[in-house]
Design a protein around this motif. Structure first.
Motif, PDB file in Angstrom:
ATOM      1  N   LEU A 166       0.570  -1.191  -0.068  1.00 21.16           N
ATOM      2  CA  LEU A 166      -0.206  -0.020  -0.022  1.00 21.16           C
ATOM      3  C   LEU A 166       1.024   1.126   0.194  1.00 21.16           C
ATOM      4  N   GLU A 168       2.570   1.573  -3.248  1.00 15.78           N
ATOM      5  CA  GLU A 168       1.804   2.090  -4.443  1.00 15.78           C
ATOM      6  C   GLU A 168       1.174   3.516  -4.199  1.00 15.78           C
ATOM      7  N   VAL A 182      -0.806   4.490  -1.896  1.00 15.12           N
ATOM      8  CA  VAL A 182      -2.231   4.400  -1.697  1.00 15.12           C
ATOM      9  C   VAL A 182      -2.689   5.602  -0.578  1.00 15.12           C
ATOM     10  N   SER A 183      -3.546   6.230  -0.504  1.00 16.26           N
ATOM     11  CA  SER A 183      -4.179   7.163   0.340  1.00 16.26           C
ATOM     12  C   SER A 183      -4.064   6.870   2.071  1.00 16.26           C
TER      13      SER A 183
END
Length: 221
Positions: free
Chosen positions: A162, A165, A167-168
């Motif tokens: 995560l 990548e 991800v928020s």
């Protein structure tokens, strides 16, 4: 040499192959079942195959050119004495061994609080079953430990993925909440909030994954 020398023949007969005591053979050398052999077959085996009976008589025959009936009888008596003495020793050994084992078994009986061999056997059977149960529990525990290790590794890999990548943070926080739950029912409650699902829908999703946990299905929405 005369008959006054006969006792010497008797004294010269010794056991030479005591290991053959229970391997009964007939005159052709074939093995006979000990329980099936008659007295004559047994004694013929003992004197010819277990003692030096034949050698003693052959030596006397070489020395004087013949063997008298009395000399042969003395050799027979010598062979019988040697075999009986061996059997006596074996019998005494068995009795003493039995006494020792009997005393040991009595100690076991006293320690575990039973009074008969049958009760002791039942107790041993119950112990055996308990040992099997413990072994199953140990195997289950090892399996659970392995699964827990795998789960923790997967959790860390997901978190790393995560982040890699990008991800928020909001999504990462939700994933962390999922991993932090310690109850299947808590997961159901959390899932309805995170995914905006009805409880019945979340229960259906969770049921497809679990195998052992019991779900609280009350108050389905």
């Amino acid at each position: 040499m005369n008959d006054r020398d006969n006792p010497k023949i008797r004294d010269k007969v010794q056991l030479t192959q005591p290991e053959q005591l229970y391997q009964i053979r007939d005159k052709e050398g074939n093995i006979i079942d000990l329980e099936q052999a008659n007295g004559r077959e047994l004694f013929n085996h003992y004197r010819h195959n277990v003692t030096n009976y034949d050698q003693v008589l052959d030596n006397r025959r070489d020395q004087q050119g013949y063997v008298t009936g009395r000399q042969e009888k003395e050799a027979v008596i010598g062979a019988a004495e040697q075999v009986l003495e061996k059997y006596r020793d074996e019998h005494i050994k068995v009795i003493k061994d039995g006494q020792k084992k009997g005393a040991l078994i009595k100690q076991w009986f006293d320690k575990v609080g039973v009074g008969t061999a049958l009760a002791f056997t039942h107790l041993l059977d119950s112990w055996s079953e308990k040992i099997k149960e413990v072994a199953k529990l140990q195997n289950s525990q090892r399996t659970l430990q392995t699964w827990n290790d795998t789960y923790r590794v997967q959790r860390e890999l997901v978190k790393k993925l995560l982040k890699d990548e990008e991800v928020s943070e909001e999504i990462i926080e939700k994933v962390n909440k999922i991993y932090s739950t310690r109850s299947v029912n808590k997961v159901v409650e959390l899932g309805t909030d995170l995914f905006d699902l009805k409880k019945s829908e979340m229960l259906k999703l969770v049921k497809s994954a679990i195998r052992y946990a019991k779900l609280n299905e009350e108050s389905k929405s």
